[in-house]
Write a protein that holds these residues in place. Structure first.
Motif, PDB file in Angstrom:
ATOM      1  N   ILE A 174      10.863  26.021 -11.945  1.00  0.00           N
ATOM      2  CA  ILE A 174      11.570  25.938 -10.357  1.00  0.00           C
ATOM      3  C   ILE A 174      11.099  27.253  -9.742  1.00  0.00           C
ATOM      4  CG2 ILE A 174      13.666  26.918  -9.363  1.00  0.00           C
ATOM      5  CD1 ILE A 174      14.607  25.963 -11.671  1.00  0.00           C
TER       6      ILE A 174
ATOM      7  N   ILE B 224      12.990  29.123  -4.684  1.00  0.00           N
ATOM      8  CA  ILE B 224      14.407  28.176  -4.777  1.00  0.00           C
ATOM      9  C   ILE B 224      15.469  28.705  -5.771  1.00  0.00           C
ATOM     10  CG2 ILE B 224      15.134  25.439  -6.507  1.00  0.00           C
ATOM     11  CD1 ILE B 224      13.189  24.388  -5.662  1.00  0.00           C
ATOM     12  N   GLU B 225      15.126  29.713  -6.822  1.00  0.00           N
ATOM     13  CA  GLU B 225      15.812  30.116  -7.815  1.00  0.00           C
ATOM     14  C   GLU B 225      16.524  31.091  -6.944  1.00  0.00           C
ATOM     15  OE1 GLU B 225      13.363  31.962 -11.071  1.00  0.00           O
ATOM     16  OE2 GLU B 225      13.662  30.821 -12.002  1.00  0.00           O
TER      17      GLU B 225
ATOM     18  N   ALA C  42      20.571  25.188  -2.866  1.00  0.00           N
ATOM     19  CA  ALA C  42      20.472  24.468  -3.554  1.00  0.00           C
ATOM     20  C   ALA C  42      20.745  22.890  -3.084  1.00  0.00           C
ATOM     21  CB  ALA C  42      20.106  24.911  -4.678  1.00  0.00           C
TER      22      ALA C  42
ATOM     23  N   GLN D 257      13.734  19.587  -8.097  1.00  0.00           N
ATOM     24  CA  GLN D 257      13.486  21.225  -8.989  1.00  0.00           C
ATOM     25  C   GLN D 257      15.048  21.665  -8.116  1.00  0.00           C
ATOM     26  OE1 GLN D 257       9.855  21.890  -6.476  1.00  0.00           O
ATOM     27  NE2 GLN D 257       8.683  22.303  -8.488  1.00  0.00           N
TER      28      GLN D 257
ATOM     29  N   GLN E 122      17.753  23.537 -10.320  1.00  0.00           N
ATOM     30  CA  GLN E 122      18.235  24.561  -9.907  1.00  0.00           C
ATOM     31  C   GLN E 122      20.525  24.570 -10.498  1.00  0.00           C
ATOM     32  OE1 GLN E 122      17.633  27.535 -10.093  1.00  0.00           O
ATOM     33  NE2 GLN E 122      18.597  28.727  -9.038  1.00  0.00           N
ATOM     34  N   CYS E 123      20.264  23.470  -9.587  1.00  0.00           N
ATOM     35  CA  CYS E 123      22.384  23.578  -9.398  1.00  0.00           C
ATOM     36  C   CYS E 123      22.749  23.103 -10.763  1.00  0.00           C
ATOM     37  CB  CYS E 123      22.366  22.176  -8.582  1.00  0.00           C
ATOM     38  SG  CYS E 123      21.836  22.128  -6.570  1.00  0.00           S
TER      39      CYS E 123
ATOM     40  N   LYS F 121      22.832  26.633 -12.104  1.00  0.00           N
ATOM     41  CA  LYS F 121      24.025  27.804 -11.654  1.00  0.00           C
ATOM     42  C   LYS F 121      25.110  27.054 -12.482  1.00  0.00           C
ATOM     43  CE  LYS F 121      21.713  30.309  -9.067  1.00  0.00           C
ATOM     44  NZ  LYS F 121      21.994  31.894  -8.882  1.00  0.00           N
TER      45      LYS F 121
END
Length: 83
Positions: free
Chosen positions: A6, A10-11, A18, A48, A52-53, A56
């Motif tokens: 990632i 994006i992080e 995101a 990517q 990320q989603c 999270k």
């Protein structure tokens, strides 16, 4: 790129940011107006953003799981430790 491939930009995004970008990419790919190379790049970024989603959501779930209620109704919270 960081862990899980990632990118740093994006992080830094919140879950909501995101997800919004991911929804925009899906709409763009569904309408079919992008050229092939652009579509491939957008698809890659979408993957990517999806990762990320998921990260999270996993983090949020772990935080919630750290909260407990004992038999007397007392709420306690353990410190969250990121993997």
């Amino acid at each position: 790129m960081k862990k899980n491939n990632i990118p740093a930009d994006i992080e830094k995004l919140s879950f909501e940011q995101a997800l919004e970008q991911l929804e925009q990419i899906v709409s763009k790919l569904e309408d079919g107006s992008a050229k092939l190379e652009e579509s491939i790049d957008e698809y890659t970024r979408g993957i990517q953003l999806k990762k990320q989603c998921e990260a999270k959501l996993k983090e949020a779930t772990m935080k919630v799981e750290q909260i407990s209620i004992d038999k007397d109704g007392k709420i306690s919270k353990k410190d969250f430790v990121r993997e």
